[in-house]
Motif scaffolding. Structure first.
Motif, PDB file in Angstrom:
ATOM      1  N   SER A   1      -4.306   8.904  10.981  1.00 14.99           N
ATOM      2  CA  SER A   1      -3.571  10.124  10.667  1.00 14.99           C
ATOM      3  C   SER A   1      -2.152   9.789  10.218  1.00 14.99           C
ATOM      4  O   SER A   1      -1.643   8.699  10.463  1.00 14.99           O
ATOM      5  CB  SER A   1      -3.513  11.045  11.887  1.00 14.99           C
ATOM      6  OG  SER A   1      -2.666  10.486  12.872  1.00 14.99           O
ATOM      7  N   GLU A   2      -1.532  10.753   9.581  1.00 17.03           N
ATOM      8  CA  GLU A   2      -0.169  10.555   9.080  1.00 17.03           C
ATOM      9  C   GLU A   2       0.809  10.300  10.232  1.00 17.03           C
ATOM     10  O   GLU A   2       1.658   9.415  10.156  1.00 17.03           O
ATOM     11  CB  GLU A   2       0.263  11.784   8.283  1.00 17.03           C
ATOM     12  CG  GLU A   2       1.609  11.646   7.628  1.00 17.03           C
ATOM     13  CD  GLU A   2       1.959  12.841   6.755  1.00 17.03           C
ATOM     14  OE1 GLU A   2       3.132  12.917   6.350  1.00 17.03           O
ATOM     15  OE2 GLU A   2       1.086  13.681   6.491  1.00 17.03           O
TER      16      GLU A   2
ATOM     17  N   ASN B   1      -8.464   5.030   7.978  1.00 17.27           N
ATOM     18  CA  ASN B   1      -8.809   6.300   8.601  1.00 17.27           C
ATOM     19  C   ASN B   1      -7.856   6.623   9.750  1.00 17.27           C
ATOM     20  O   ASN B   1      -8.265   6.829  10.895  1.00 17.27           O
ATOM     21  CB  ASN B   1     -10.270   6.286   9.086  1.00 17.27           C
ATOM     22  CG  ASN B   1     -10.761   7.679   9.391  1.00 17.27           C
ATOM     23  OD1 ASN B   1     -10.220   8.660   8.890  1.00 17.27           O
ATOM     24  ND2 ASN B   1     -11.771   7.765  10.234  1.00 17.27           N
TER      25      ASN B   1
ATOM     26  N   TYR C   1       0.873  -1.176   0.000  1.00 15.66           N
ATOM     27  CA  TYR C   1       0.000   0.000   0.000  1.00 15.66           C
ATOM     28  C   TYR C   1       0.907   1.221   0.000  1.00 15.66           C
ATOM     29  O   TYR C   1       1.971   1.208   0.627  1.00 15.66           O
ATOM     30  CB  TYR C   1      -0.826   0.087   1.287  1.00 15.66           C
ATOM     31  CG  TYR C   1      -1.900  -0.938   1.475  1.00 15.66           C
ATOM     32  CD1 TYR C   1      -2.909  -1.132   0.555  1.00 15.66           C
ATOM     33  CD2 TYR C   1      -1.938  -1.682   2.652  1.00 15.66           C
ATOM     34  CE1 TYR C   1      -3.913  -2.049   0.775  1.00 15.66           C
ATOM     35  CE2 TYR C   1      -2.942  -2.602   2.887  1.00 15.66           C
ATOM     36  CZ  TYR C   1      -3.927  -2.784   1.936  1.00 15.66           C
ATOM     37  OH  TYR C   1      -4.925  -3.693   2.162  1.00 15.66           O
TER      38      TYR C   1
ATOM     39  N   ARG D   1      -3.703   5.354   5.029  1.00 14.52           N
ATOM     40  CA  ARG D   1      -4.427   6.378   5.791  1.00 14.52           C
ATOM     41  C   ARG D   1      -5.893   6.430   5.385  1.00 14.52           C
ATOM     42  O   ARG D   1      -6.771   6.571   6.223  1.00 14.52           O
ATOM     43  CB  ARG D   1      -3.781   7.741   5.599  1.00 14.52           C
ATOM     44  CG  ARG D   1      -2.448   7.850   6.334  1.00 14.52           C
ATOM     45  CD  ARG D   1      -1.856   9.199   6.205  1.00 14.52           C
ATOM     46  NE  ARG D   1      -1.790   9.495   4.770  1.00 14.52           N
ATOM     47  CZ  ARG D   1      -1.517  10.680   4.267  1.00 14.52           C
ATOM     48  NH1 ARG D   1      -1.310  11.694   5.035  1.00 14.52           N
ATOM     49  NH2 ARG D   1      -1.464  10.859   2.965  1.00 14.52           N
ATOM     50  N   GLU D   2      -6.161   6.315   4.101  1.00 13.19           N
ATOM     51  CA  GLU D   2      -7.539   6.365   3.618  1.00 13.19           C
ATOM     52  C   GLU D   2      -8.316   5.110   4.015  1.00 13.19           C
ATOM     53  O   GLU D   2      -9.438   5.196   4.506  1.00 13.19           O
ATOM     54  CB  GLU D   2      -7.544   6.511   2.098  1.00 13.19           C
ATOM     55  CG  GLU D   2      -8.923   6.704   1.515  1.00 13.19           C
ATOM     56  CD  GLU D   2      -8.860   6.887   0.008  1.00 13.19           C
ATOM     57  OE1 GLU D   2      -9.646   6.199  -0.685  1.00 13.19           O
ATOM     58  OE2 GLU D   2      -8.049   7.696  -0.470  1.00 13.19           O
ATOM     59  N   LYS D   3      -7.720   3.953   3.841  1.00  8.31           N
ATOM     60  CA  LYS D   3      -8.400   2.691   4.111  1.00  8.31           C
ATOM     61  C   LYS D   3      -8.730   2.518   5.596  1.00  8.31           C
ATOM     62  O   LYS D   3      -9.818   2.088   5.957  1.00  8.31           O
ATOM     63  CB  LYS D   3      -7.539   1.514   3.644  1.00  8.31           C
ATOM     64  CG  LYS D   3      -8.188   0.161   3.873  1.00  8.31           C
ATOM     65  CD  LYS D   3      -7.382  -0.968   3.288  1.00  8.31           C
ATOM     66  CE  LYS D   3      -8.102  -2.292   3.534  1.00  8.31           C
ATOM     67  NZ  LYS D   3      -7.420  -3.418   2.931  1.00  8.31           N
TER      68      LYS D   3
ATOM     69  N   ALA E   1      -0.553   6.830   1.664  1.00  7.65           N
ATOM     70  CA  ALA E   1      -1.838   7.517   1.487  1.00  7.65           C
ATOM     71  C   ALA E   1      -2.989   6.511   1.450  1.00  7.65           C
ATOM     72  O   ALA E   1      -4.063   6.757   2.022  1.00  7.65           O
ATOM     73  CB  ALA E   1      -1.821   8.338   0.199  1.00  7.65           C
ATOM     74  N   GLU E   2      -2.782   5.362   0.814  1.00  6.16           N
ATOM     75  CA  GLU E   2      -3.813   4.324   0.766  1.00  6.16           C
ATOM     76  C   GLU E   2      -4.100   3.765   2.166  1.00  6.16           C
ATOM     77  O   GLU E   2      -5.254   3.520   2.516  1.00  6.16           O
ATOM     78  CB  GLU E   2      -3.384   3.179  -0.156  1.00  6.16           C
ATOM     79  CG  GLU E   2      -3.364   3.538  -1.625  1.00  6.16           C
ATOM     80  CD  GLU E   2      -2.761   2.450  -2.495  1.00  6.16           C
ATOM     81  OE1 GLU E   2      -3.164   2.382  -3.672  1.00  6.16           O
ATOM     82  OE2 GLU E   2      -1.900   1.683  -2.014  1.00  6.16           O
TER      83      GLU E   2
END
Length: 142
Positions: free
Chosen positions: A108-109, A106, A96, A102-104, A99-100
């Motif tokens: 934070s960075e 939810n 992954y 973090r999106e998948k 960014a993927e």
């Protein structure tokens, strides 16, 4: 003349403090050069163990010195050579992007960064992007 006297007094105080095995919070702050608030924060986080005698907080000199152990010794982070070896074990198609992740999930960075460091997850860098193995991330966050 006055400045020289003040310097000698403060140097004597620090020399005396460095010889002590147990320190008060004020003495520890003076040796390290931090505020009392910062030291109490470190105590609350568990980074500095203390002993309590009534209202008095006592800190071992060894524990103060232990704060400053270099990362290589204390956390045993993998070396660049070890990371390179693990990066060879997975391909980009099995990863992954951060960014993927973090999106998948939810997340934070900063939380993802801490997770990667704490679990010694290898990162594969391609250009501007960093990739992490899907299996490791899924097993930790699922």
């Amino acid at each position: 003349m006055s400045n020289k006297e003040n310097e000698s007094i403060s140097t004597n105080q620090i020399t005396e403090l460095q010889a002590k095995d147990y320190l008060s919070v004020s003495e520890a702050c003076m040796i390290i050069g931090i505020s009392r608030r910062t030291l109490y924060r470190l105590i609350k986080l568990g980074k500095v163990p203390v002993g309590k005698f009534g209202n008095r907080t006592i800190i071992r000199r060894l524990d103060i010195d232990g704060i400053f152990i270099p990362i290589n010794e204390s956390n045993s982070l993998p070396s660049t050579k070890e990371l390179q070896m693990t990066q060879d074990n997975f391909s980009l198609s099995e990863c992954y992007s951060t960014a993927e992740v973090r999106e998948k999930y939810n997340i934070s960075e900063s939380a993802l960064r801490v997770l990667i460091i704490n679990h010694k997850i290898p990162k594969l860098r391609k250009g501007w992007y960093a990739y992490v193995p899907q299996k490791l991330i899924d097993s930790l966050l699922s």
